[in-house]
Write an enzyme that holds these catalytic residues in place. Structure first.
Site: not given
Length: 599
Positions: A540, A492, A144, A549
């Site tokens: 995956d 991610h 993020d 992540e």
């Protein structure tokens, strides 16, 4: 008359020694007929024929054995020797460091080296009291775009620690400047999060950006945008209490001050002043509550379970940075292990992480005892820290069955919960470092109860965990992006998953890339993903962040573990002395006399 004269001379000739005979002009005419010559005339000396023969043979043999090979070697064209090929840990280390380049926030130079990244977060901190300078810079935490200061500071501490212990290895593989640039990028940002020029402060910033769980409004989790395209509010969150956060930030600045002590003395002093200011904030009696308590933007993500470990951790680093015995007295104060439950033998407290600094802090203090042996009044507590450190190492070994292991060989330090690799990497670093401490003092091992554990057993644990991460696992999957032939392709990560095609994708317009089944168009090289489950299975999937992540804290532990295992042409262990440069000479005090005897 001539014959008589010659006969007389012949008789005289027989009485001369060989050297004198050689001076005469007609010796042959006076020799007896048929007599065999037993010597060789060398002009200035005469030697026996036998000795002369063996001398010639010896000279010939010496020529064949010594001179001839030398001539041949010199005649062969010279080639410069190639440097040794990098080992697998070195190759992985080069890549693992690049992850931090991919996570940078702020104004990036062309030298950043990640083609799909650009300037971002340039408005961060405009809503703070530091509006003029803002909170620009630092690192995005994971996939993020939030900047969490707690794990970021821990990551900088770990990178600095690895640099202090293994600077010679980083130099040997050409990564020292890169590493110190990464550390400085982080510490420059941490200095912005409080008034670093003041002796005391009443608040510090904990993070920039973030989101609530299950948020339906544009924020760092709801939106799927490249950092360069962020267009939603990114508030800076300040806290007026938080010894855990302040203690970790102080540790990061103090550790980094040691890294820059010789190369940038002014900056090093600035880091020390900032660390001391933060630690005063952390020790303030009125601010002793967790930085994240009750905050929905922090608590669900980086919840701190205590702060006495940060007191021990921060005080130890400040002692090494300043030599001020006040910090050592605090680090060895009996109240810290009591309140942190360090001596209760709780298995989870042997697991190093961004939340639990106890095993790392006690190892750092064990280092002090091993190399400097300060004696009274610190010895009792240091001996306890040393004993618990050894027990922590015992808990990592499979024969003692403290933790479960997967069939493929991964220790389950977080009890089968998601993202196990960061804990394994941190433990591998501590184990490898403790082995190097013992090796540097010629100690062959340590005891786990009645069992003697040689150094190589501990190092085997460290290599087994790092090898698992690098691909020695049932799936033959490298969990480091870009290392090996088989690695996660659906990480991610917002920036890596959205094409770098000069098109801007909105908050929800990027969802199609999050949900795409195609591999990421950009590899976030060096990222260590969360890792497999307790059955060695891995999915995956970009939508399953538990598997795919990466995080700053996880990668910092990986970098530290890799450099500790790296084989270089400077392949000796740790730098024993640099960390102690500020420590004053130690003159152990005499213990107090026993109380007077009373009948």
């Amino acid at each position: 008359m001539e014959r008589g004269s010659q006969a007389q001379q012949g008789n005289n000739y027989e009485h001369l020694n060989e050297t004198q005979q050689s001076w005469l002009l007609f010796p042959e005419a006076l020799k007896k007929k048929g007599r065999k010559k037993q010597s060789v005339d060398l002009g200035c000396m005469v030697c026996s024929r036998k000795a002369f023969k063996w001398s010639l043979i010896s000279i010939g043999i010496a020529f064949l054995v010594i001179a001839l090979p030398t001539i041949i070697v010199k005649a062969i064209p010279k080639h410069k020797s190639r440097p040794p090929a990098p080992d697998d840990y070195t190759r992985a280390l080069h890549k693992a460091l690049l992850f931090f380049n991919a996570q940078k926030s702020g104004k990036l130079g062309k030298s950043n080296g990640i083609s799909w990244r650009g300037d971002s977060g340039l408005q961060d901190g405009n809503d703070t009291v530091f509006k003029k300078r803002g909170l620009v810079g630092g690192y995005y935490d994971a996939g993020d775009n939030t900047k969490f200061n707690f794990p970021m500071a821990y990551a900088m501490t770990m990178l600095s620690w690895s640099c202090i212990e293994y600077s010679h290895k980083y130099r040997s593989i050409g990564e020292y400047t890169h590493l110190t640039d990464l550390i400085k990028w982080g510490t420059d940002y941490l200095l912005l999060n409080f008034n670093s020029s003041a002796a005391t402060v009443d608040h510090i910033y904990a993070q920039v950006g973030g989101s609530r769980n299950a948020s339906q409004t544009p924020d760092d989790h709801y939106c799927w945008e490249r950092p360069e395209d962020m267009d939603y509010p990114r508030p800076a969150i300040a806290v007026s209490a938080g010894p855990d956060l302040a203690g970790e930030m102080a540790a990061a600045l103090a550790a980094a001050s040691i890294v820059f002590r010789d190369s940038n003395a002014a900056y090093s002093r600035r880091l020390v002043r900032g660390a001391e200011t933060l630690f005063r904030f952390a020790r303030d009696q009125g601010r002793r509550r967790s930085y994240c308590r009750g905050n929905p933007f922090i608590e669900p993500y980086y919840n701190s379970t205590g702060y006495y470990d940060e007191y021990m951790w921060g005080a130890t680093w400040l002692y090494y940075a300043t030599g001020n015995n006040t910090y050592l007295s605090l680090a060895t104060n009996r109240g810290l292990p009591k309140n942190s439950r360090a001596f209760l033998g709780i298995p989870d407290l042997s697991v190093p992480s961004w939340d639990n600094k106890l095993p790392a802090a006690m190892l750092l203090l064990t280092r002090f005892r091993i190399f400097l042996s300060p004696g009274y009044p610190y010895e009792d507590m240091l001996r306890m820290y040393h004993n618990v450190t050894a027990l922590n190492m015992c808990s990592y070994l499979p024969q003692f069955a403290v933790f479960n292991w997967t069939k493929g060989g991964l220790i389950q330090l977080n009890h089968g919960r998601p993202q196990p690799l960061q804990y394994a990497a941190n433990a591998a670093f501590l184990a490898s470092l403790f082995a190097d401490y013992l090796n540097a003092t010629d100690v062959p091992g340590f005891n786990c109860g009645p069992n003697f554990i040689p150094i190589h057993v501990l190092r085997s644990f460290a290599t087994s965990q790092v090898d698992y991460i690098m691909g020695k696992n049932p799936l033959k999957m490298s969990y480091i992006v870009g290392y090996g032939d088989k690695f996660p392709r659906h990480v991610h990560h917002r920036g890596a998953s959205i094409p770098h095609n000069k098109r801007r994708y909105s908050c929800t317009g990027g969802w199609k890339w999050k949900d795409s089944s195609k591999p990421n168009p950009n590899n976030v090289t060096g990222a260590m993903v969360g890792g497999p489950d307790r059955f060695d299975h891995f999915h995956d999937s970009r939508n399953n962040y538990s598997y795919t992540e990466p995080t700053l804290a996880g990668n910092a532990g990986l970098v530290a573990a890799l450099v500790s295992l790296t084989v270089t042409d400077a392949n000796y262990g740790i730098d024993k002395n640099s960390i102690f440069e500020a420590v004053p000479p130690l003159y152990p005090q005499s213990p107090p006399p026993p109380p007077p005897w009373r009948p």
